[in-house]
Enzyme design. Sequence first.
Site, PDB file in Angstrom:
ATOM      1  N   HIS A   1      16.846 -29.372 -64.787  1.00  0.00           N
ATOM      2  CA  HIS A   1      15.600 -30.028 -65.224  1.00  0.00           C
ATOM      3  C   HIS A   1      14.396 -29.425 -64.489  1.00  0.00           C
ATOM      4  O   HIS A   1      13.331 -29.236 -65.080  1.00  0.00           O
ATOM      5  CB  HIS A   1      15.644 -31.537 -64.916  1.00  0.00           C
ATOM      6  CG  HIS A   1      16.760 -32.280 -65.589  1.00  0.00           C
ATOM      7  ND1 HIS A   1      17.756 -32.907 -64.877  1.00  0.00           N
ATOM      8  CD2 HIS A   1      17.018 -32.513 -66.895  1.00  0.00           C
ATOM      9  CE1 HIS A   1      18.583 -33.504 -65.730  1.00  0.00           C
ATOM     10  NE2 HIS A   1      18.166 -33.278 -66.955  1.00  0.00           N
TER      11      HIS A   1
ATOM     12  N   MET B   1      16.982 -37.135 -69.879  1.00  0.00           N
ATOM     13  CA  MET B   1      17.592 -38.451 -69.703  1.00  0.00           C
ATOM     14  C   MET B   1      17.641 -38.804 -68.218  1.00  0.00           C
ATOM     15  O   MET B   1      18.350 -39.746 -67.825  1.00  0.00           O
ATOM     16  CB  MET B   1      18.995 -38.469 -70.313  1.00  0.00           C
ATOM     17  CG  MET B   1      18.945 -38.189 -71.819  1.00  0.00           C
ATOM     18  SD  MET B   1      20.361 -38.828 -72.712  1.00  0.00           S
ATOM     19  CE  MET B   1      21.680 -37.903 -71.980  1.00  0.00           C
TER      20      MET B   1
HETATM   21  P1  AMP Z   1      19.429 -34.069 -70.261  1.00  0.00           P
HETATM   22  O1  AMP Z   1      18.717 -34.884 -69.246  1.00  0.00           O
HETATM   23  O2  AMP Z   1      20.843 -33.747 -69.889  1.00  0.00           O
HETATM   24  O3  AMP Z   1      19.269 -34.596 -71.655  1.00  0.00           O
HETATM   25  O4  AMP Z   1      18.707 -32.652 -70.261  1.00  0.00           O
HETATM   26  C1  AMP Z   1      17.323 -32.540 -70.446  1.00  0.00           C
HETATM   27  C2  AMP Z   1      16.987 -31.097 -70.651  1.00  0.00           C
HETATM   28  O5  AMP Z   1      17.404 -30.334 -69.527  1.00  0.00           O
HETATM   29  C3  AMP Z   1      17.697 -30.485 -71.876  1.00  0.00           C
HETATM   30  O6  AMP Z   1      16.789 -29.632 -72.550  1.00  0.00           O
HETATM   31  C4  AMP Z   1      18.819 -29.709 -71.253  1.00  0.00           C
HETATM   32  O7  AMP Z   1      19.243 -28.606 -72.025  1.00  0.00           O
HETATM   33  C5  AMP Z   1      18.178 -29.231 -69.960  1.00  0.00           C
HETATM   34  N1  AMP Z   1      19.209 -28.885 -68.984  1.00  0.00           N
HETATM   35  C6  AMP Z   1      20.218 -29.685 -68.544  1.00  0.00           C
HETATM   36  N2  AMP Z   1      21.007 -29.004 -67.682  1.00  0.00           N
HETATM   37  C7  AMP Z   1      20.493 -27.760 -67.583  1.00  0.00           C
HETATM   38  C8  AMP Z   1      20.862 -26.580 -66.863  1.00  0.00           C
HETATM   39  N3  AMP Z   1      21.917 -26.540 -66.063  1.00  0.00           N
HETATM   40  N4  AMP Z   1      20.090 -25.483 -67.021  1.00  0.00           N
HETATM   41  C9  AMP Z   1      19.012 -25.494 -67.849  1.00  0.00           C
HETATM   42  N5  AMP Z   1      18.607 -26.569 -68.531  1.00  0.00           N
HETATM   43  C10 AMP Z   1      19.339 -27.683 -68.428  1.00  0.00           C
END
Ligand code: AMP
Length: 279
Positions: A35, A28
């Site tokens: 990320h 997102m």
């Molecule tokens: P989001 O943009 O929050 O929807 O996250 C996109 C992807 O990044 C998802 O697969 C999340 O699980 C991963 N993600 C977000 N924060 C972390 C983190 N601290 N460590 C590892 N992966 C993450």
Amino acid sequence: MKVVKEISEVREFTKQDREKTVGFVPTMGYLHQGHLALLEQAREENDIVVLSIFVNPTQFGPDEDYEDYPRDLERDLELARSAGVDLVFTPKADKMYSDNAATKVEVTGLTGKLCGASRDGHFSGVCTVVSKLFNIVNPTRAYFGQKDYQQVLVIKRMVEDLNFDLDIVTVPIVREEDGLAISSRNKYLNQAERKAALVLFESLQRGKELIVGGERKAKVIEQELISNIEAEPLAEIDYVAVVDASSLKDIDKIRGEVLLALAVYIGETRLIDNLIVEV
Ligand code: AMP
């Protein structure tokens, strides 16, 4: 690095050379080190890396932060470029969802607990958008963070059930130096809240310590997590779970792979974190 908004442009790009492997990282946006860890692994394991940046309205509840969710496309594109991304897909919501859209992807069972129990419709929104993105990008592998542990389980279930032809790769949680799991929502925290937010990781670690020290009653671990969090005045528990790591079912005894997971409000901000313990 190519940046496109249209579904047809993604298809054109990934169909150029069908022999090439495609690593896909759906996000997102408001990119951070978490990320970037996904992108780095995708870069190592594939010929082409595709990143999507889409704040998906259907996975937010009516009282959640869809409008306020942090966005900074220019900065994201810079980070994506330095991470070696080949294609960034930044669709508009009305191109992802037509007015006539009437299909939802629903995974049952696993989605009734933890985040699914407190965020009605969230996983249906996630599964629907991820299915659409898989069909648009047609990746060889897709990368998800363990930070959203339940999300990975649900997506793996969906991929198996619907015969999507790709591998789901899970990447470990990236943390700040003091242990706080990195999240786009950490931006909402003021100084006092940022300090208070440490209670999530500290409680999980305390739970792990008890298990390593020989405690085998799930209820005792759960109560320890709860007491730790309740001792922090700025924290309010959404849920605390000590469950089987593959089924998310409640357990009496700690055995095999166990998931310690929690969602906690720090002020107005809902944060999640988890830890897997194996005995
Ligand atoms: P989001 O943009 O929050 O929807 O996250 C996109 C992807 O990044 C998802 O697969 C999340 O699980 C991963 N993600 C977000 N924060 C972390 C983190 N601290 N460590 C590892 N992966 C993450």
